[in-house]
Design a protein around this motif. Structure first.
Motif, PDB file in Angstrom:
ATOM      1  N   ASP A   1       0.811  -1.225   0.000  1.00  0.00           N
ATOM      2  CA  ASP A   1       0.000   0.000   0.000  1.00  0.00           C
ATOM      3  C   ASP A   1       0.844   1.274   0.000  1.00  0.00           C
ATOM      4  N   ARG A   2       2.147   1.141  -0.274  1.00  0.00           N
ATOM      5  CA  ARG A   2       3.068   2.276  -0.319  1.00  0.00           C
ATOM      6  C   ARG A   2       3.888   2.195  -1.602  1.00  0.00           C
TER       7      ARG A   2
ATOM      8  N   VAL B   1      -1.826   4.392   0.329  1.00  0.00           N
ATOM      9  CA  VAL B   1      -3.256   4.116   0.179  1.00  0.00           C
ATOM     10  C   VAL B   1      -3.899   4.135   1.565  1.00  0.00           C
TER      11      VAL B   1
ATOM     12  N   HIS C   1      -4.790   2.226  -7.484  1.00  0.00           N
ATOM     13  CA  HIS C   1      -5.639   1.042  -7.287  1.00  0.00           C
ATOM     14  C   HIS C   1      -5.373  -0.024  -8.344  1.00  0.00           C
TER      15      HIS C   1
ATOM     16  N   VAL D   1      -2.273  -1.915  -6.710  1.00  0.00           N
ATOM     17  CA  VAL D   1      -2.384  -2.464  -5.355  1.00  0.00           C
ATOM     18  C   VAL D   1      -3.564  -3.422  -5.312  1.00  0.00           C
TER      19      VAL D   1
ATOM     20  N   ALA E   1      -7.211  -2.923  -3.553  1.00  0.00           N
ATOM     21  CA  ALA E   1      -7.469  -1.513  -3.217  1.00  0.00           C
ATOM     22  C   ALA E   1      -8.702  -1.029  -3.975  1.00  0.00           C
TER      23      ALA E   1
END
Length: 187
Positions: A71-72, A91, A128, A131, A134
């Motif tokens: 998420d990074r 995120v 998104h 990820v 997401a």
């Protein structure tokens, strides 16, 4: 020291007003295409002048673990042969935060900041897609402060960000903003 913060957002990808591409543009690369020491060194080199202190004591292992989080994303701007910019996306549900974004002061004033922000914002809106699991990005957010470069806020506004809130906080920096220093690579 009293620090003024401005919280900004874009609510739709169409809000982005791209900067003109400078005559000599920077390359914008995901950090996973680079040596692990490059993002860490840039965070310290660029961040020291802007009060980025959260990772001051991180070692290579801490950076590696953080960078491995799905998420990074860490992005770097390279101008000619020099790494000159650092950005991190994070995120948070359907929001993507531009957690850090900065250029080395000696490379400011060449149009690279607008170009870098434009590309980082585009990547934020598409995060998104990269990820797993997401949700579709509904908003891109960021915060700038009085510790940032003199053109930071005007650059964000010119790129289509709108002000959500303004706050003021007392902040104690470990060194004066803009202080000279050297980053030493750890063995």
């Amino acid at each position: 020291m009293l620090v003024r913060k401005v919280h900004l957002q874009q609510r739709h990808p169409g809000d982005l007003r791209p900067a003109r591409t400078p005559p000599e543009p920077a390359a914008v690369l995901r950090a996973d295409q680079l040596s692990g020491d490059v993002p860490r060194a840039l965070y310290h080199l660029i961040g020291r002048a802007h009060g980025w202190t959260a990772r001051r004591c991180w070692d290579a292992h801490d950076w590696e673990q953080h960078h491995a989080r799905p998420d990074r994303e860490i992005w770097v701007a390279r101008y000619r042969r020099a790494h000159v910019g650092f950005a991190e996306l994070a995120v948070h549900g359907s929001d993507v935060q531009i957690k850090y974004l900065g250029l080395m002061r000696s490379f400011q004033g060449r149009g690279l900041g607008g170009q870098f922000l434009t590309e980082i914002t585009r990547q934020a809106w598409r995060m998104h897609e990269r990820v797993a699991g997401a949700p579709v990005v509904r908003r891109v957010v960021l915060t700038t402060s009085s510790l940032d470069g003199p053109s930071a806020l005007s650059n964000y506004l010119a790129r289509g960000y709108s002000v959500v809130d303004r706050t003021t906080a007392r902040c104690r920096l470990p060194v004066p903003a803009g202080a000279l220093y050297r980053v030493m690579a750890r063995p």
